[in-house]
Design a protein around this motif. Structure first.
Motif, PDB file in Angstrom:
ATOM      1  N   HIS A   1       0.836  -1.203   0.000  1.00  0.00           N
ATOM      2  CA  HIS A   1       0.000   0.000   0.000  1.00  0.00           C
ATOM      3  C   HIS A   1       0.873   1.256   0.000  1.00  0.00           C
ATOM      4  O   HIS A   1       0.593   2.216  -0.708  1.00  0.00           O
ATOM      5  CB  HIS A   1      -0.943  -0.022   1.208  1.00  0.00           C
ATOM      6  CG  HIS A   1      -1.833   1.181   1.257  1.00  0.00           C
ATOM      7  ND1 HIS A   1      -2.745   1.461   0.260  1.00  0.00           N
ATOM      8  CD2 HIS A   1      -1.941   2.184   2.156  1.00  0.00           C
ATOM      9  CE1 HIS A   1      -3.376   2.589   0.550  1.00  0.00           C
ATOM     10  NE2 HIS A   1      -2.897   3.050   1.694  1.00  0.00           N
ATOM     11  N   ARG A   2       1.938   1.250   0.801  1.00  0.00           N
ATOM     12  CA  ARG A   2       2.811   2.431   0.842  1.00  0.00           C
ATOM     13  C   ARG A   2       3.531   2.624  -0.489  1.00  0.00           C
ATOM     14  O   ARG A   2       3.701   3.741  -0.952  1.00  0.00           O
ATOM     15  CB  ARG A   2       3.851   2.318   1.965  1.00  0.00           C
ATOM     16  CG  ARG A   2       3.307   2.093   3.345  1.00  0.00           C
ATOM     17  CD  ARG A   2       2.333   3.152   3.815  1.00  0.00           C
ATOM     18  NE  ARG A   2       2.879   4.483   3.814  1.00  0.00           N
ATOM     19  CZ  ARG A   2       2.547   5.434   4.693  1.00  0.00           C
ATOM     20  NH1 ARG A   2       1.677   5.166   5.662  1.00  0.00           N
ATOM     21  NH2 ARG A   2       3.056   6.628   4.613  1.00  0.00           N
TER      22      ARG A   2
ATOM     23  N   ARG B   1       2.439   1.801  -3.431  1.00  0.00           N
ATOM     24  CA  ARG B   1       1.541   2.349  -4.454  1.00  0.00           C
ATOM     25  C   ARG B   1       1.090   3.768  -4.105  1.00  0.00           C
ATOM     26  O   ARG B   1       0.501   4.457  -4.916  1.00  0.00           O
ATOM     27  CB  ARG B   1       0.376   1.408  -4.744  1.00  0.00           C
ATOM     28  CG  ARG B   1      -0.486   1.014  -3.582  1.00  0.00           C
ATOM     29  CD  ARG B   1      -1.777   1.785  -3.591  1.00  0.00           C
ATOM     30  NE  ARG B   1      -2.723   1.161  -2.693  1.00  0.00           N
ATOM     31  CZ  ARG B   1      -3.880   0.637  -3.105  1.00  0.00           C
ATOM     32  NH1 ARG B   1      -4.236   0.651  -4.347  1.00  0.00           N
ATOM     33  NH2 ARG B   1      -4.698   0.115  -2.229  1.00  0.00           N
ATOM     34  N   ALA B   2       1.366   4.176  -2.833  1.00  0.00           N
ATOM     35  CA  ALA B   2       1.082   5.582  -2.480  1.00  0.00           C
ATOM     36  C   ALA B   2       2.290   6.460  -2.809  1.00  0.00           C
ATOM     37  O   ALA B   2       2.260   7.661  -2.576  1.00  0.00           O
ATOM     38  CB  ALA B   2       0.748   5.681  -0.997  1.00  0.00           C
TER      39      ALA B   2
ATOM     40  N   LEU C   1      -9.102   4.680   2.655  1.00  0.00           N
ATOM     41  CA  LEU C   1      -7.717   5.153   2.790  1.00  0.00           C
ATOM     42  C   LEU C   1      -7.395   5.485   4.246  1.00  0.00           C
ATOM     43  O   LEU C   1      -6.310   5.198   4.733  1.00  0.00           O
ATOM     44  CB  LEU C   1      -7.474   6.373   1.897  1.00  0.00           C
ATOM     45  CG  LEU C   1      -7.378   6.051   0.401  1.00  0.00           C
ATOM     46  CD1 LEU C   1      -7.340   7.331  -0.421  1.00  0.00           C
ATOM     47  CD2 LEU C   1      -6.148   5.192   0.091  1.00  0.00           C
TER      48      LEU C   1
ATOM     49  N   ASP D   1      -4.518   3.752   6.579  1.00  0.00           N
ATOM     50  CA  ASP D   1      -3.527   4.513   7.354  1.00  0.00           C
ATOM     51  C   ASP D   1      -3.558   4.145   8.834  1.00  0.00           C
ATOM     52  O   ASP D   1      -2.548   4.198   9.515  1.00  0.00           O
ATOM     53  CB  ASP D   1      -3.766   6.025   7.209  1.00  0.00           C
ATOM     54  CG  ASP D   1      -3.299   6.519   5.850  1.00  0.00           C
ATOM     55  OD1 ASP D   1      -2.548   5.775   5.178  1.00  0.00           O
ATOM     56  OD2 ASP D   1      -3.698   7.626   5.446  1.00  0.00           O
TER      57      ASP D   1
ATOM     58  N   VAL E   1      -2.630   4.875  -5.731  1.00  0.00           N
ATOM     59  CA  VAL E   1      -3.794   5.468  -5.057  1.00  0.00           C
ATOM     60  C   VAL E   1      -4.542   6.425  -5.983  1.00  0.00           C
ATOM     61  O   VAL E   1      -5.753   6.609  -5.848  1.00  0.00           O
ATOM     62  CB  VAL E   1      -3.440   6.165  -3.715  1.00  0.00           C
ATOM     63  CG1 VAL E   1      -3.237   5.179  -2.608  1.00  0.00           C
ATOM     64  CG2 VAL E   1      -2.262   7.065  -3.834  1.00  0.00           C
ATOM     65  N   ASP E   2      -3.834   6.988  -6.962  1.00  0.00           N
ATOM     66  CA  ASP E   2      -4.532   7.871  -7.914  1.00  0.00           C
ATOM     67  C   ASP E   2      -5.542   7.090  -8.752  1.00  0.00           C
ATOM     68  O   ASP E   2      -6.534   7.642  -9.215  1.00  0.00           O
ATOM     69  CB  ASP E   2      -3.525   8.625  -8.800  1.00  0.00           C
ATOM     70  CG  ASP E   2      -2.489   7.689  -9.410  1.00  0.00           C
ATOM     71  OD1 ASP E   2      -2.332   6.569  -8.867  1.00  0.00           O
ATOM     72  OD2 ASP E   2      -1.868   8.055 -10.423  1.00  0.00           O
TER      73      ASP E   2
END
Ligand code: MSP
Length: 636
Positions: free
Chosen positions: A35-36, A38-39, A394, A398, A480-481
């Protein structure tokens, strides 16, 4: 510039091959790391193995091999398992590596250099728990058992001590300034109370153990395993070596992910060691809960090991990854069962996700010639739902609230289903053909499914690629976009394909596995376990039977249909042994059956009894008798 994110798991002991607790921890770390990444973060994800200490020394001695041989074997299992589970670590540290020894020597050197009286030679007298590699004073022990219930041994030896007592106020001050240092908060409160209660100095070397890192300057001592093990988080980054580029780039750790049983080591000892050596402290320690079996922690010492590798073999890594993250409230404990997996798989994956996908894809395929519909849409209920749910998702990611993140994903899925039902695309097609209104409806459905899969990408990375490709989207567009509305192109080919999550026939799978349990459950018998009488045992009609015919059960990976002669008559049995035996090699064998079991239907076939087999890590091994023993002979 990208923000760095350094995440670590505990390094796992190598006295036995990994079990579900280890799998869970590495899957969670992997979900966070993915996740991080892809962020847009610059992520470094470390896992590894803790190979020194008495428990490894003893396990190896029991098996008649050297500790390093045992470690090499188990490390190979780790690598194989992490590959199978798609765990995308960047580095794997073994505490037997030279780079690690260099790091351990360096941290001790720095402690001595900065605070020469932080380490002193003293005598330890008290109790030792070989299982937890922890020492206890007389005051802390009442019945020669450690707090986790393991038997203690008397210990007296000369050790180097670390002046932990000096760090009480420094630690309390640090906790005060960093209220998010330990999560969940309840665990942090326990840590604070423990430190506030006073800290005693900690013995950090051993003379009774040989298998470890020699103490710098005094090879009669080896470094205490926890000082050795905790240092992995910096030795893996090159700390103490000539090449410390990674250390400079990634330290301090942003997240030490560990189980709740080892929080004290990470939230008290580790920060104190680092303070003493003048090294920055990690930013956060998260203590997750335990997987339990029958409400007891799954662990080698309890002897109730669960290795659900058969689930992964049969249904793939992604559904298992989804299951452990959806089932467990992160931070709390959870019981494990194969049945819970099957139930969740069928309800969430086969039914909700799989059916919605194939329904929407099939309609687009037949109404729009195998392509995404031509008209995009910018005003509808699904946009509104996704604009509300994606930010919730999201936030949950987090907060490491994975269950909540997945619940929000499912809320979007429910909205998609409701939207399809309300808009009746099949009716629209019948009435007006593939017009613009229908195009909008189906495009909206496919677009929101694309968003659902992007939400799922860290959890089910392999299936997400496949699903996005089926939807006509770029399989790599998982940033994330890509959670924003409007990413699905028009008029691009889609692919319906086979069902992503074929339904599991619960009775057959669980039935098939129950006759030969897929999981090794070597639960040590608790002393109060109800015993059965000899009469009760004699009620079980165990006898020798001859296998006369055998064939694989269609559509089942595990089941074989057997025709056996039990001395009186031929009967049909269904056994979950196909992963190990082919039908041909079974015919003619003499096996032991339970002849008076209630009949049960497995994959539509009536099974009259059960064949006995032992199970080694899910692999069945039939109990057989000499072919000279006549069928029908009673077994007792
Ligand atoms: N070697 C130490 C950690 C040193 S870290 C510097 C250790 N190893 S372990 O193999 O026993 O555990 C590794 C991780 O798995 C720990 O975080 C532990 O909490 C976790 N789990 C072990 N059993 C577990 C369950 N039954 N359930 C969930 N996780 C648990 O401790």
């Amino acid at each position: 510039m990208a923000q760095k994110f350094y995440i670590t798991t505990a390094i796992h002991y190598v006295n036995d091959v990994p079990h579900i607790g280890h799998m869970y921890e590495n899957i969670v770390a992997d979900v966070i790391a993915r996740h991080r990444r892809r962020a847009g973060d610059d992520v470094w994800f470390l896992t590894g193995t803790d190979e020194h200490g008495q428990r490894i020394e003893r396990s190896a001695a029991k098996q008649g091999i050297l500790p390093i041989e045992l470690a090499d074997r188990v490390v190979a299992d780790h690598h194989r398992l992490w590959k199978k589970l798609n765990v995308s670590y960047d580095d794997f540290i073994r505490t037997t590596e030279a780079r690690h020894r260099i790091g351990v020597h360096e941290i001790i050197r720095r402690m001595l250099e900065r605070n020469p009286d932080d380490i002193y030679l003293g005598e330890f007298q008290g109790w030792y728990c070989p299982n937890d590699e922890t020492y206890f004073t007389d005051k802390e022990v009442t019945d020669a058992k450690c707090p986790n219930g393991h038997p203690l041994e008397r210990a007296r030896e000369q050790n180097y001590f670390f002046r932990l007592s000096r760090y009480q106020h420094l630690l309390l001050d640090f906790y005060d300034k960093h209220p998010g240092f330990v999560l969940p908060r309840t665990r942090f409160n326990e840590v604070i109370a423990f430190v506030a209660g006073g800290l005693r100095d900690l013995s950090v070397s051993r003379t009774s153990i040989r298998w470890g890192i020699p103490w710098p300057g005094n090879p009669d001592h080896v470094t205490y395993v926890w000082l050795d093990a905790l240092t992995n988080y910096i030795s893996a980054l090159g700390f103490g070596s000539g090449d410390h580029e990674k250390f400079d780039r990634y330290w301090p750790a942003d997240l030490h992910l560990i189980g709740k049983d080892i929080i004290r080591f990470h939230a008290v000892y580790w920060p104190a060691f680092l303070m003493s050596a003048g090294i920055e402290l990690p930013r956060r320690v998260f203590g997750h809960g335990w997987w339990l079996r029958d409400n007891q922690k799954i662990s080698k010492s309890v002897g109730n090991i669960v290795r659900p590798e058969n689930i992964v073999d049969d249904f793939g890594a992604d559904p298992f990854r989804y299951f452990v993250l959806r089932e467990m409230v992160f931070g709390q404990d959870q019981n494990y069962s194969d049945e819970a997996f099957v139930t969740r798989y069928n309800a969430d994956l086969a039914n909700d996700l799989g059916n919605t996908m194939s329904r929407a894809l099939k309609m687009a395929d037949s109404y729009f010639g195998g392509k995404t519909p031509p008209t995009p849409s910018d005003d509808n209920d699904l946009i509104r739902a996704s604009r509300e749910l994606v930010p919730e998702y999201l936030r949950a990611m987090d907060d490491y609230a994975f269950q909540r993140a997945l619940e929000n994903t499912w809320r979007l899925l429910v909205a998609i289903n409701g939207y399809i039902v309300a808009n009746e695309p099949w009716k629209k097609f019948k009435e007006n053909g593939a017009d613009e209104a229908l195009s909008r409806v189906l495009w909206n459905a496919l677009e929101s499914l694309r968003i659902v899969w992007v939400m799922l990408a860290p959890f089910m990375p392999a299936l997400t690629r496949d699903a996005l490709a089926r939807l006509g989207s770029d399989p790599d567009a998982i940033g994330v976009d890509a959670l924003q509305w409007g990413g699905l192109p028009n008029n691009v080919p889609i692919r319906v394909g086979e069902s992503i999550f074929p339904r599991i026939d619960t009775a057959a799978y669980i039935g098939g596995t129950m006759s030969n349990p897929p999981i090794e459950t070597t639960q040590a018998a608790p002393p109060d376990l109800a015993k059965i009488s000899i009469d009760q045992f004699m009620e079980i009609d165990l006898r020798v039977a001859e296998i006369r015919a055998a064939e694989k059960v269609e559509k089942s990976k595990k089941l074989i249909k057997l025709t056996v002669f039990d001395g009186d008559r031929e009967r049909t049995l269904v056994a979950g042994i196909a992963t190990r035996y082919s039908p041909e090699e079974l015919v003619g064998r003499k096996v032991v059956i339970v002849a008076n079991l209630q009949p049960a239907k497995l994959m539509g076939i009536e099974s009259n009894g059960m064949v006995l087999a032992a199970s080694i890590a899910g692999e069945p091994s039939l109990l057989s008798v000499d072919t000279s023993v006549p069928a029908g002979t009673k077994v007792k």
